[in-house]
Structure formats: structure tokens, C-alpha cells
Design an enzyme around this catalytic site. Structure first.
Site, short mmCIF file in Angstrom:
data_model
loop_
_atom_site.label_atom_id
_atom_site.label_comp_id
_atom_site.label_asym_id
_atom_site.label_seq_id
_atom_site.Cartn_x
_atom_site.Cartn_y
_atom_site.Cartn_z
N ARG A 37 0.79 -1.25 -0.03
CA ARG A 37 0.13 0.11 0.04
C ARG A 37 0.97 1.33 0.15
NH1 ARG A 37 -5.23 1.56 1.41
NH2 ARG A 37 -5.45 3.62 2.60
N ILE A 63 -7.43 8.05 -1.05
CA ILE A 63 -7.30 6.65 -1.20
C ILE A 63 -8.09 6.00 0.19
CG2 ILE A 63 -5.09 6.56 0.18
CD1 ILE A 63 -4.43 3.91 -1.15
N SER A 64 -8.95 5.21 -0.36
CA SER A 64 -9.90 4.61 0.88
C SER A 64 -8.90 3.83 2.03
CB SER A 64 -11.11 3.70 0.37
OG SER A 64 -11.86 4.33 -0.50
N GLN A 65 -9.68 3.76 3.32
CA GLN A 65 -9.06 3.14 4.44
C GLN A 65 -8.85 1.73 4.02
OE1 GLN A 65 -12.78 3.84 6.96
NE2 GLN A 65 -11.57 2.55 8.23
#
Length: 239
Positions: A37, A63-65
Site C-alpha cells: 500500500r 485513497i480509501s481506508q
């Protein structure tokens, strides 16, 4: 100089953010363990790559969790070997996770800067089963339809008809939908037949608006980009 132990952070993320909160799909957990990530976030926030929250990326987006990424992919019910369409590539992280499970991943991003960056990062990691297109995601990517699974990382006022028609019978579509551009319900749609779809609510979520012809409309400030597939070297063709 301190060196970050990225594999340890990924393990911690999987155990405490995903498994502890109910993500059980082994393929999803393994994919989240393998994909770095930290490669998909800007240098300024890289040390926070595995924190349990969204992070800023280029072009004013996020960016999403990790949990949301895992939850939405798990909701697709992938068995392995599928053709998957993603709408809203962002930095390319979710597409990279999907690539660990699916046979082919097609991802559409409306912002050229993000599309080019996603393609470049994906290729730099040696991922070869992801294709990136810059264009209107609400129209899908019909050339490669039908898809066994479609996932949308932005919230629309309703489910785009184009995405429904590109879903294979028996396939699943996961998308945030709601009348408020900043708050939606995450729904999973299963295509039963040519004309019949079964929907279910699976979570309350907050995503950026789904901008496009079958979403919240075209951007007000910029000319709508012509759809284009990004070539292997991730350079945007500006003819």
C-alpha cells in the site's frame, strides 16, 4: 535513519483492521498482505500508509481506508479467475489488490493525473493483468464486458444503467448509492437474468461523488476527457 518494516505493518493491518472487524475471505486477506500500500500513497504521507483512515493522494482525491477496500472486494464474492471492472481507480491500490484474485482487472479513472499515476505504479510493481482507462466511469468499459464483478469507488444518485448491462448474469455489482453526494448506502446487486436484478444494502458509507453522464453530471470546470486506454508505459496520449 529509521527504516519502516512495511511487511510487519501489513500484517498488523490485516490482523487488527480487517480480520478483527469481520473480513474473513482468505483470498482478500492474502491479497492485502501482498500488495504494498505504501507504493500507492504520496511520499509526504507514506509513513501513514497503513493507518485506519483515508489518506490524501494527487488531484485533491483520497485513497480509501484499508478496511473499506477489503470489505468491498469481499462483498464481490470472488472465487478467482474473474474479469472485474473497477470504477474510480484513484492511485490504483484497489485494482492491485483485485489483481491478486481476478484473472483480469479493468479500471476506469476520470482524472488523467490519477489514471497515469495508477498505471505507472501498477506496472512498476510488475502487475500485468490490470488495464487502466481515463474516461467516464459511469459508462463502464463495454469492450471487455460482460464482467463477473464490478466495484465502484464513488457514490452516485442511482446505479448507472451502463454498469448493470455490462454485468454478467450471476455477477455482482458493489456500489455506493444515495441522494446526498457525500453520504450513501453501499449496495450489492446480483444480476439474476437479462432483466432482473436483486439488490441488498450492506453498509452505510461516505464516498466522493460519482461524476459522469450517468452519475452526478460532468465536471463543471474542466473539459470532459476523451476516453483512452493508457499504454504499457503509462504515458497519456494527448492528441
Amino acid at each position: 535513519m529509521n527504516t519502516v518494516d512495511w511487511p510487519a505493518q501489513r500484517c498488523n493491518m490485516v490482523e487488527h483492521q480487517l480480520r478483527a472487524r469481520g473480513v474473513r475471505d482468505r483470498a482478500v486477506l492474502d491479497a492485502m498482505l501482498r500488495v504494498p500500500r505504501e507504493a500507492f500513497v504520496p511520499e509526504a504521507v507514506r509513513e501513514s500508509a497503513y493507518q485506519d483512515s483515508p489518506l490524501p493522494i494527487a488531484a485533491g482525491q483520497t485513497i480509501s481506508q484499508p478496511y473499506i477496500v477489503a470489505f468491498m472486494i469481499e462483498a464481490l464474492g470472488l472465487q478467482g479467475g474473474e474479469w472485474v471492472l473497477e470504477i474510480g481507480a484513484g492511485s490504483g491500490y484497489a485494482a492491485a489488490v483485485l489483481s491478486e484474485i481476478a484473472a483480469e482487472v479493468y479500471t476506469v479513472e476520470r482524472i488523467e493525473e490519477l489514471a497515469a499515476g495508477a498505471a505507472q505504479t501498477i506496472r512498476s510493481l510488475g502487475i500485468r493483468n490490470v488495464q487502466v482507462r481515463c474516461g467516464d466511469g459511469t459508462l463502464g468499459w463495454p469492450e471487455h464486458a460482460p464482467y463477473q464483478a464490478i466495484v465502484v469507488a464513488a457514490g452516485g444518485p442511482e446505479v448507472p444503467e451502463s454498469l448493470q448491462t455490462q454485468l454478467q448474469i450471476g455477477g455482482r455489482l458493489v456500489i455506493p448509492v444515495g441522494g446526498d453526494p457525500t453520504s450513501q448506502g453501499l449496495i450489492r446487486i446480483t444480476r439474476i437474468s437479462e432483466t432482473q436484478f436483486d439488490g441488498e444494502d450492506i453498509a452505510d458509507v461516505r464516498f466522493v461523488p460519482l461524476i459522469g453522464a450517468q452519475g452526478w453530471g460532468k465536471p463543471s470546470s474542466d473539459k470532459w476527457p476523451q476516453s483512452r486506454n493508457l499504454p504499457f508505459n503509462a504515458m497519456v496520449d494527448r492528441k
